[in-house]
Design a protein around this motif. Structure first.
Motif, mmCIF file in Angstrom:
data_model
loop_
_atom_site.group_PDB
_atom_site.id
_atom_site.type_symbol
_atom_site.label_atom_id
_atom_site.label_comp_id
_atom_site.label_asym_id
_atom_site.label_seq_id
_atom_site.Cartn_x
_atom_site.Cartn_y
_atom_site.Cartn_z
ATOM 1 N N MET A 1 20.135 18.486 2.783
ATOM 2 C CA MET A 1 18.985 19.227 2.352
ATOM 3 C C MET A 1 19.119 19.604 0.891
ATOM 4 N N VAL A 2 18.000 19.882 0.270
ATOM 5 C CA VAL A 2 17.941 20.307 -1.125
ATOM 6 C C VAL A 2 17.254 21.670 -1.174
ATOM 7 N N ILE A 3 17.781 22.560 -2.020
ATOM 8 C CA ILE A 3 17.161 23.864 -2.233
ATOM 9 C C ILE A 3 16.523 23.858 -3.615
ATOM 10 N N VAL A 4 15.240 24.194 -3.686
ATOM 11 C CA VAL A 4 14.502 24.232 -4.944
ATOM 12 C C VAL A 4 14.009 25.659 -5.167
ATOM 13 N N ASP A 5 14.595 26.329 -6.152
ATOM 14 C CA ASP A 5 14.203 27.699 -6.471
ATOM 15 C C ASP A 5 14.621 27.989 -7.902
ATOM 16 N N ASP A 6 13.806 28.731 -8.633
ATOM 17 C CA ASP A 6 14.098 28.976 -10.047
ATOM 18 C C ASP A 6 15.035 30.160 -10.280
ATOM 19 N N HIS A 7 15.403 30.888 -9.257
ATOM 20 C CA HIS A 7 16.302 32.034 -9.414
ATOM 21 C C HIS A 7 17.728 31.635 -9.036
ATOM 22 N N GLN A 8 18.596 31.528 -10.021
ATOM 23 C CA GLN A 8 19.954 31.031 -9.805
ATOM 24 C C GLN A 8 20.728 31.856 -8.786
ATOM 25 N N MET A 9 20.611 33.179 -8.840
ATOM 26 C CA MET A 9 21.343 34.015 -7.883
ATOM 27 C C MET A 9 20.889 33.743 -6.451
ATOM 28 N N PHE A 10 19.594 33.554 -6.263
ATOM 29 C CA PHE A 10 19.075 33.242 -4.933
ATOM 30 C C PHE A 10 19.574 31.878 -4.469
ATOM 31 N N LEU A 11 19.521 30.896 -5.375
ATOM 32 C CA LEU A 11 20.027 29.556 -5.061
ATOM 33 C C LEU A 11 21.477 29.615 -4.616
ATOM 34 N N VAL A 36 7.889 15.193 -7.989
ATOM 35 C CA VAL A 36 8.607 14.880 -6.765
ATOM 36 C C VAL A 36 9.805 13.968 -7.038
ATOM 37 N N GLY A 37 9.733 13.131 -8.055
ATOM 38 C CA GLY A 37 10.836 12.244 -8.391
ATOM 39 C C GLY A 37 12.096 12.974 -8.815
ATOM 40 N N ASP A 38 11.975 14.236 -9.191
ATOM 41 C CA ASP A 38 13.142 15.031 -9.570
ATOM 42 C C ASP A 38 13.939 15.507 -8.358
ATOM 43 N N ILE A 39 13.338 15.462 -7.193
ATOM 44 C CA ILE A 39 13.960 15.987 -5.974
ATOM 45 C C ILE A 39 14.740 14.872 -5.287
ATOM 46 N N ALA A 40 15.955 15.185 -4.862
ATOM 47 C CA ALA A 40 16.829 14.189 -4.235
ATOM 48 C C ALA A 40 16.118 13.462 -3.096
ATOM 49 N N ILE A 41 16.206 12.156 -3.140
ATOM 50 C CA ILE A 41 15.514 11.343 -2.149
ATOM 51 C C ILE A 41 16.287 11.268 -0.834
ATOM 52 N N ASP A 42 17.600 11.520 -0.880
ATOM 53 C CA ASP A 42 18.416 11.377 0.327
ATOM 54 C C ASP A 42 18.434 12.628 1.199
ATOM 55 N N ALA A 43 17.687 13.633 0.837
ATOM 56 C CA ALA A 43 17.635 14.865 1.632
ATOM 57 C C ALA A 43 16.569 14.735 2.715
ATOM 58 N N ASP A 44 16.901 15.148 3.936
ATOM 59 C CA ASP A 44 15.896 15.101 5.000
ATOM 60 C C ASP A 44 15.008 16.325 5.005
ATOM 61 N N VAL A 45 15.507 17.436 4.408
ATOM 62 C CA VAL A 45 14.734 18.679 4.339
ATOM 63 C C VAL A 45 14.821 19.239 2.926
ATOM 64 N N ARG A 65 5.190 15.139 0.750
ATOM 65 C CA ARG A 65 4.609 14.671 2.011
ATOM 66 C C ARG A 65 3.835 13.371 1.840
ATOM 67 N N ALA A 66 3.201 13.188 0.676
ATOM 68 C CA ALA A 66 2.421 11.964 0.438
ATOM 69 C C ALA A 66 3.311 10.759 0.152
ATOM 70 N N THR A 67 4.424 10.988 -0.528
ATOM 71 C CA THR A 67 5.256 9.853 -0.958
ATOM 72 C C THR A 67 6.506 9.647 -0.111
ATOM 73 N N ARG A 68 6.910 10.675 0.614
ATOM 74 C CA ARG A 68 8.119 10.602 1.442
ATOM 75 C C ARG A 68 7.844 11.266 2.790
ATOM 76 N N PRO A 69 7.064 10.629 3.628
ATOM 77 C CA PRO A 69 6.639 11.276 4.869
ATOM 78 C C PRO A 69 7.787 11.706 5.786
ATOM 79 N N ALA A 70 8.943 11.072 5.685
ATOM 80 C CA ALA A 70 10.078 11.454 6.528
ATOM 81 C C ALA A 70 10.780 12.712 6.015
ATOM 82 N N GLN A 71 10.562 13.041 4.766
ATOM 83 C CA GLN A 71 11.212 14.216 4.167
ATOM 84 C C GLN A 71 10.360 15.450 4.471
ATOM 85 N N GLN A 72 10.957 16.426 5.130
ATOM 86 C CA GLN A 72 10.242 17.632 5.525
ATOM 87 C C GLN A 72 10.438 18.742 4.495
ATOM 88 N N VAL A 73 9.446 19.613 4.380
ATOM 89 C CA VAL A 73 9.499 20.718 3.427
ATOM 90 C C VAL A 73 9.361 22.038 4.177
#
Length: 121
Positions: A1-11, A36-45, A65-73
């Motif tokens: 999985m990948v975590i996307v958040d702009d607050h470093q302490m939270f991350l 979306v291309g910046d987000i790791a493609i090998d993450a399932d979530v 969701r449009a480009t990677r239907p198997a990747q859940q958010v």
């Protein structure tokens, strides 16, 4: 999985919490994805913040969701109004979590979503 958040302490805190789970692998974190291309493609979530600098977590959710239907958010937010959750689900998120209450339920939600089940199911 990948975590996307702009607050470093939270991350850092969320990553530390999730690394204690034997069945959840955090493959990366991001603070400021622009597309979306910046987000790791090998993450399932993808655990996606609703509000990001220079972009919109809802728009990135739609792109994933449009480009990677198997990747859940799973959208996370500090906004507790009813509209935030509805917007996230309408954008294609599998689940919505409030940042202020993240605890054991975040790992369970990730497991459910990764397995293709509704959170809590």
């Amino acid at each position: 999985m990948v975590i996307v958040d702009d607050h470093q302490m939270f991350l850092d805190a969320l990553r530390s919490m999730l690394t204690l789970e034997d069945d959840i692998e955090v493959v990366g974190t991001m603070r400021e994805p622009r597309a979306v291309g910046d987000i790791a493609i090998d993450a399932d979530v993808v655990l996606m913040d609703l509000l990001l600098p220079g972009t919109d977590g809802l728009e990135l959710t739609r792109q994933v969701r449009a480009t990677r239907p198997a990747q859940q958010v799973i959208v996370i937010s500090g906004r507790s109004d009813d509209g935030a959750e509805r917007e996230a689900l309408d954008a294609g998120a599998a689940a919505f979590l409030l940042k202020g209450g993240l605890g054991p339920e975040v790992a369970q939600t990730i497991r459910s979503v990764a397995a293709g089940r509704a959170p809590g199911g």
